[in-house]
Design an enzyme around this catalytic site. Structure first.
Site, PDB file in Angstrom:
ATOM      1  N   ALA A 145       6.540  -0.915   3.275  1.00 47.44           N
ATOM      2  CA  ALA A 145       7.499  -2.013   3.371  1.00 47.44           C
ATOM      3  C   ALA A 145       8.767  -1.527   4.067  1.00 47.44           C
ATOM      4  O   ALA A 145       8.797  -0.439   4.642  1.00 47.44           O
ATOM      5  CB  ALA A 145       7.806  -2.537   1.973  1.00 47.44           C
ATOM      6  N   ASN A 146       9.810  -2.316   4.046  1.00 51.37           N
ATOM      7  CA  ASN A 146      11.091  -1.913   4.623  1.00 51.37           C
ATOM      8  C   ASN A 146      12.210  -2.515   3.780  1.00 51.37           C
ATOM      9  O   ASN A 146      11.960  -3.220   2.805  1.00 51.37           O
ATOM     10  CB  ASN A 146      11.184  -2.335   6.096  1.00 51.37           C
ATOM     11  CG  ASN A 146      11.005  -3.828   6.249  1.00 51.37           C
ATOM     12  OD1 ASN A 146      11.860  -4.603   5.851  1.00 51.37           O
ATOM     13  ND2 ASN A 146       9.875  -4.234   6.816  1.00 51.37           N
TER      14      ASN A 146
END
Ligand code: CTP
Ligand code: CA
Length: 230
Positions: free
Chosen positions: A33-34
């Protein structure tokens, strides 16, 4: 200044906005993810709605606290992976006048993701393959009169300043407008002030704004309204 001064300047326009960050599964309980919270995209959706547009928001894992800020009247659909986001945006692109890609899309996905939870005890190699460039694809297949807007989150490095990286990205992506955003350890994610520079497809500066993400959203919607009346 406030929304009031520009009330209704987006009336009659339909705008599709992606927000948040994609997740690429590693196994059923893990993903890549980020740091994107979806805040910028939600501010854009609320601003566009307040100024008279019809707004569709494609939410990629927006933080719960941010999701609660979406104005009633914004049409929300949810996706998770880059592939799902691509399908959702391509569908909306067929019917919307303006497309805004504010979601942080994972550049890679796991090629060898597992159907069952991966156990410790042995070295693990993940194989990553590139995801499609959704923004570039939308820009390439743009309909007559449609406006495609992208973002560029840049840190800059010892060789090139963040703005110059953004200008180069504008020329590469083919979007009508590119919003260059300086990010770093402290800057860019969540509820923080931001500086945005809005450039055209040649990388030329059209306007800039510093302030809350709401202020930035207002500047971006003004640039879209101007582009529409060109
Ligand atoms: N984007 C996209 N599809 C991807 C990656 C990015 O549509 N697979 C979009 C983002 O939503 C954003 C713009 O492209 O509007 C720029 O994203 P960014 O990550 O800054 O650019 P990249 O082309 O991925 O380049 P970089 O190597 O700097 O990450
Ligand atoms: Ca990227």
């Amino acid at each position: 200044h406030g929304v009031g001064e520009r009330a209704g300047d987006l009336a009659g326009l339909s705008i599709a906005i992606s927000a948040g960050g994609t997740r690429e599964p590693i196994d059923p309980v893990r993903f890549i993810a980020n740091l994107s919270t979806g805040r910028m995209g939600v501010e854009l959706a609320n601003e566009a709605l307040a100024r008279g547009a019809t707004v569709s928001l494609v939410s990629a894992n927006i933080d719960a606290s941010v999701a609660g800020m979406v104005s009633p009247g914004v049409q929300v659909s949810k996706v998770s992976t880059a592939h799902e986001l691509e399908a959702a945006m391509e569908k909306l692109a067929a019917t919307h006048d303006v497309i805004v890609m504010s979601a942080a899309v994972s550049d890679f996905r796991v090629d060898n993701s597992a159907d069952v939870k991966i156990k410790r005890g042995a070295p693990l190699k993940l194989s990553l393959v590139e995801n499609p460039d959704i923004l570039a694809g939308l820009a390439r297949h743009k309909r007559e009169g449609q406006i495609v807007v992208g973002f560029a989150a840049e840190t800059g490095d010892e060789h090139v300043d963040y703005l110059e990286y953004g200008r180069q990205k504008a020329r590469r992506k083919g979007a009508d407008l590119l919003v260059i955003n300086r990010v770093g350890a402290q800057a860019g994610f969540g509820d923080v002030d931001t500086t945005v520079t809005i450039v055209d497809s040649q990388g030329r500066t059209l306007s800039d704004a510093t302030g809350s993400k709401r202020d930035a959203a207002a500047a971006i919607m003004t640039a879209i309204a101007r582009k529409k009346s060109d």
